[in-house]
Design a protein around this motif. Structure first.
Motif, short mmCIF file in Angstrom:
data_model
loop_
_atom_site.label_atom_id
_atom_site.label_comp_id
_atom_site.label_asym_id
_atom_site.label_seq_id
_atom_site.Cartn_x
_atom_site.Cartn_y
_atom_site.Cartn_z
N HIS A 1 121.51 17.75 51.27
CA HIS A 1 122.51 18.83 51.31
C HIS A 1 122.96 19.22 49.90
CE1 HIS A 1 126.17 21.03 52.45
NE2 HIS A 1 126.81 20.25 51.61
N VAL A 2 123.22 18.23 49.07
CA VAL A 2 123.62 18.51 47.68
C VAL A 2 122.47 19.18 46.94
CG1 VAL A 2 124.35 17.47 45.50
CG2 VAL A 2 125.31 16.64 47.66
N ASP A 3 121.25 18.74 47.18
CA ASP A 3 120.07 19.37 46.60
C ASP A 3 120.01 20.84 46.98
OD1 ASP A 3 117.61 19.88 45.43
OD2 ASP A 3 116.44 18.84 46.96
N ALA A 4 120.34 21.15 48.23
CA ALA A 4 120.35 22.54 48.69
C ALA A 4 121.33 23.37 47.87
CB ALA A 4 120.71 22.61 50.17
N HIS A 5 122.49 22.81 47.56
CA HIS A 5 123.47 23.53 46.74
C HIS A 5 122.89 23.86 45.37
CE1 HIS A 5 127.47 23.95 48.66
NE2 HIS A 5 126.98 23.06 49.49
N ARG B 1 130.76 11.71 54.15
CA ARG B 1 130.18 12.92 53.57
C ARG B 1 130.30 12.87 52.04
NH1 ARG B 1 133.48 14.97 57.88
NH2 ARG B 1 132.30 16.16 59.44
N PRO B 2 129.40 13.55 51.33
CA PRO B 2 129.56 13.65 49.87
C PRO B 2 130.89 14.34 49.55
CG PRO B 2 127.40 14.42 50.55
CD PRO B 2 128.19 14.25 51.80
N ALA B 3 131.52 13.93 48.48
CA ALA B 3 132.81 14.52 48.09
C ALA B 3 132.67 16.02 47.90
CB ALA B 3 133.30 13.87 46.79
N ARG C 1 127.31 17.91 58.79
CA ARG C 1 127.28 17.24 60.09
C ARG C 1 126.37 16.02 60.13
NH1 ARG C 1 129.40 20.52 64.26
NH2 ARG C 1 129.74 22.70 63.67
N MET C 2 125.77 15.66 58.99
CA MET C 2 124.86 14.51 58.99
C MET C 2 124.82 13.90 57.60
SD MET C 2 120.85 14.35 60.13
CE MET C 2 119.90 12.84 59.98
N THR C 3 124.87 12.56 57.55
CA THR C 3 124.79 11.86 56.27
C THR C 3 123.78 10.71 56.30
OG1 THR C 3 126.67 10.47 56.95
CG2 THR C 3 127.16 12.39 55.56
N ARG C 4 123.33 10.31 57.47
CA ARG C 4 122.46 9.13 57.57
C ARG C 4 121.07 9.43 56.98
NH1 ARG C 4 121.42 7.95 63.85
NH2 ARG C 4 119.77 6.58 63.07
N SER C 5 120.35 8.39 56.70
CA SER C 5 118.99 8.53 56.22
C SER C 5 118.08 8.94 57.37
CB SER C 5 118.49 7.22 55.61
OG SER C 5 119.24 6.91 54.45
N ILE C 6 117.07 9.72 57.05
CA ILE C 6 116.16 10.25 58.06
C ILE C 6 115.11 9.20 58.40
CG2 ILE C 6 114.53 12.09 58.59
CD1 ILE C 6 116.04 13.84 56.58
#
Length: 446
Positions: free
Chosen positions: A298-302, A361-363, A369-374
């Protein structure tokens, strides 16, 4: 069904054995002898005799592809065949559920009842020895849902990993959804209103609004900036600048969740931005691999989307500065995606283990809606977006970073609303399986 999908018998049998194994462990941990799952009960509107649409308990449809049988129950006792107590009422006011049939029935002991209260005689006698998972309104005498947290934590954690049968169901849901998306795009190109596009979608999907896994988002022009837009205007706008559609389909209880954005005629500048977001989205999809932390993705997407904003002249700061300062969140304010399966926003997205521990969640990213490893077998959505939302842009204007924003360019793009592109992606032991793009490719003959 059986003649069209002869491989469903072994797939379903394997699926059921996996569910039994998971449930055996969950019940042992919780100290219970039986798993009891009500399908759910019909709810009525306040001060009226009209019922709300019935949506089956997801734990119930995990065991069998029955989604329209309120008042039914499933009972599983380790070492025994699962039992289906199927309510088929004597009723001339409503459609009566069809008798169970198909590839799955041979795996269950099926008892048909004509009245909801009859189910109690076929449920375990001692309710205290039962893990009863469901809503409170499904209670029947002493058989009251207790939803033991330890049992639910275990089942939810492992439910994220799909069986071969579940993946087969989700591939079909994706095919239905992409077919309907193509019809919606054609309706947009033909000048239809939001309502008209929505009706074209339903017709192509061959599903009613209540059968879809969620309410369609059909947004023309600036309505694309409203993340959950459901108004469906009946009159088309004077000019079609853009079209954002977030819509899925259901198959045997499993969901697809697909989003696409289209530029109107003579809107090349917006099409170029769509193309850039599409490249980011495909890159993110390629990273749905074993061990990938979803929060980090998600952070990478940002960072990638902030690069698009910089390259297309919306911001003058670096992509890294845009992320660190929170500017990227003005344009991408929601999470990258979520687990999907029996539910669109499926369970255990934050689970660290099967004992109830969670991953924060990341700060600075409160809506993820998801933080777990895939894990292999998990299916997640990947849905980056860029939007021009008045409320958020007004706040940015008052911040020091506002001086590094090309407000004149943003004003030009206000009429397009926003962009979101979403695929359902399965993690495998190798390259990811993109259920959505595979379905589009099959539909388009590629």
């Amino acid at each position: 069904m059986d003649t069209q999908h002869p491989d469903l018998h072994p797939l379903f049998q394997e699926h059921l054995e996996i569910l039994k194994s998971r449930t055996d462990t969950a019940l042992q941990r919780g100290g219970f002898d039986h798993l009891v799952i009500p399908s759910g009960a019909v709810r009525y509107q306040f001060l009226d005799d009209r019922d709300y649409p019935f949506y089956v308990n997801p734990h119930f449809k995990h065991w069998l592809p029955v989604t329209r049988a309120p008042g039914s129950w499933l009972v599983y006792t380790p070492g025994h065949r699962p039992k289906l107590i199927f309510l088929q009422p004597a009723d001339y006011w409503h459609v009566v559920p069809e008798a169970p049939a198909g590839y799955w029935v041979e795996h269950f002991d099926i008892i048909t009842i004509r009245n909801a209260a009859e189910a109690r005689a076929h449920l375990p006698g001692d309710a205290t020895r039962c893990a009863v998972i469901g809503e409170e309104n499904a209670a029947l005498d002493s058989m009251v849902p207790n939803n033991p947290q330890g049992v639910i934590d275990y089942l939810h954690y492992h439910r994220v990993v799909k069986t071969g049968y579940e993946l087969a169901m989700m591939r079909v849901a994706s095919k239905i959804g992409t077919r309907a998306h193509r019809a919606a795009e054609a309706a947009f190109r033909g000048g239809e209103s939001e309502f008209g596009i929505h009706m074209a979608y339903l017709d192509a999907a061959r599903q009613t609004e209540n059968e879809l896994p969620y309410s369609n988002i059909i947004a023309l022009n600036e309505h694309g900036a409203i993340l959950h837009y459901h108004d469906l205007k009946h009159a088309p706008p004077s000019h079609l600048n853009s079209f954002l559609i977030d819509a899925g389909a259901s198959f045997h209880g499993y969901a697809s969740d697909i989003t696409r954005t289209y530029a109107g005629k003579d809107c090349a500048e917006f099409q170029a931005l769509i193309n850039a977001v599409d490249e980011v989205q495909k890159n993110l999809c390629s990273k749905v691999r074993t061990g990938q932390e979803y929060g980090a993705l998600h952070v990478d997407a940002h960072h990638q989307l902030a690069g698009v904003l910089h390259d297309h002249g919306f911001i003058r700061m670096s992509a890294q500065s845009a992320v660190e300062s929170g500017v990227s969140a003005t344009f991408f304010p929601h999470g990258l995606g979520h687990p999907i399966g029996l539910q669109v926003h499926d369970v255990a997205g934050f689970a660290a283990d099967d004992k109830g521990q969670t991953i924060d969640r990341p700060a600075g990213h409160p809506y993820l809606r998801m933080t777990r490893s895939i894990q292999p077998g998990a299916v997640v959505t990947i849905e980056p977006g860029l939007y021009f939302i008045d409320l958020l842009l007004a706040k940015l204007k008052d911040r020091p970073e506002g001086k590094d924003i090309a407000w004149d360019k943003i004003e030009k793009f206000h009429k397009y609303g926003g962009i979101r592109i979403e695929d359902d992606v399965a993690c495998t032991d190798g390259d990811p399986e993109n259920l959505t793009r595979d379905a589009f490719a099959l539909l388009d003959g590629r």
